[in-house]
Design an enzyme around this catalytic site. Structure first.
Site, short mmCIF file in Angstrom:
data_model
loop_
_atom_site.label_atom_id
_atom_site.label_comp_id
_atom_site.label_asym_id
_atom_site.label_seq_id
_atom_site.Cartn_x
_atom_site.Cartn_y
_atom_site.Cartn_z
CG PHE A 142 9.47 -2.11 -3.68
CD1 PHE A 142 9.83 -0.77 -3.66
CD2 PHE A 142 8.48 -2.52 -4.56
CE1 PHE A 142 9.21 0.15 -4.51
CE2 PHE A 142 7.85 -1.62 -5.41
CZ PHE A 142 8.23 -0.28 -5.38
CE1 TYR A 143 5.05 -4.52 -5.96
CE2 TYR A 143 6.73 -6.21 -5.70
CZ TYR A 143 5.99 -5.38 -6.50
OH TYR A 143 6.17 -5.38 -7.86
CD GLU A 144 6.77 -7.53 3.88
OE1 GLU A 144 6.16 -8.36 4.57
OE2 GLU A 144 8.02 -7.41 3.89
#
Length: 167
Positions: A142-144
């Site tokens: 998700f962060y990537e």
């Protein structure tokens, strides 16, 4: 309800922490039992996403605290030009969205609010990176998808350079 109905404010006594559930017990417990103590101790600040018509109901939250990263922990391209061994930054200690709100793109909206918040801070402080410790591989992805990079292969610690982020 439109995205314009959303607002981010500091956690306060008017917010209903007991009704919040994100599906991860540690994040729910933090909001209910520890967030206010961290504020009083100046360890972290908690910000909540709410809807204007229901300002007490917490849609999601994130926490921010001062942080630093060892220069040698950053990838070479991110460390270039930094003459110090410690790089100033901000830690997103927690980021969670109520289960009733998941799957609507609000996680990205909440993360964007945290990034924008840090970009505003960067105008007044020396900040270079925004760091997060993902709870799982899925969270790391998700962060990537939102511009963060891993410190190393397979790590769940990620960062976002604040150099090119502007509010």
């Amino acid at each position: 309800m439109s995205a314009d109905d959303l607002q981010v404010t500091p956690l306060g006594p008017q917010h209903d922490r007991a009704a919040f559930s994100c599906g991860e017990a540690t994040l729910d417990r933090y909001l209910r039992e520890q967030a206010s103590q961290d504020r009083k101790r100046s360890l972290a600040r908690c910000y909540v996403l709410t809807r204007v018509p229901e300002p007490a109901r917490i849609v999601g939250y994130y926490t921010l605290s001062a942080h630093s990263v060892r220069l040698h922990d950053l990838p070479e391209d991110a460390a270039r030009g930094i003459p110090y061994r410690d790089v100033p930054g901000v830690l997103i200690g927690r980021l969670a969205l109520d289960t009733r709100e998941q799957g609507r793109g609000l996680g990205e909206r909440l993360l964007a609010a945290a990034v924008e918040h840090c970009a505003r801070l960067e105008r007044d402080l020396g900040l270079r990176v925004l760091v997060v410790d993902a709870l799982s591989e899925g969270a790391a992805r998700f962060y990537e998808r939102n511009g963060f990079r891993r410190f190393g292969t397979g790590e769940l610690r990620l960062f976002l350079s604040l150099r090119h982020v502007r509010p």
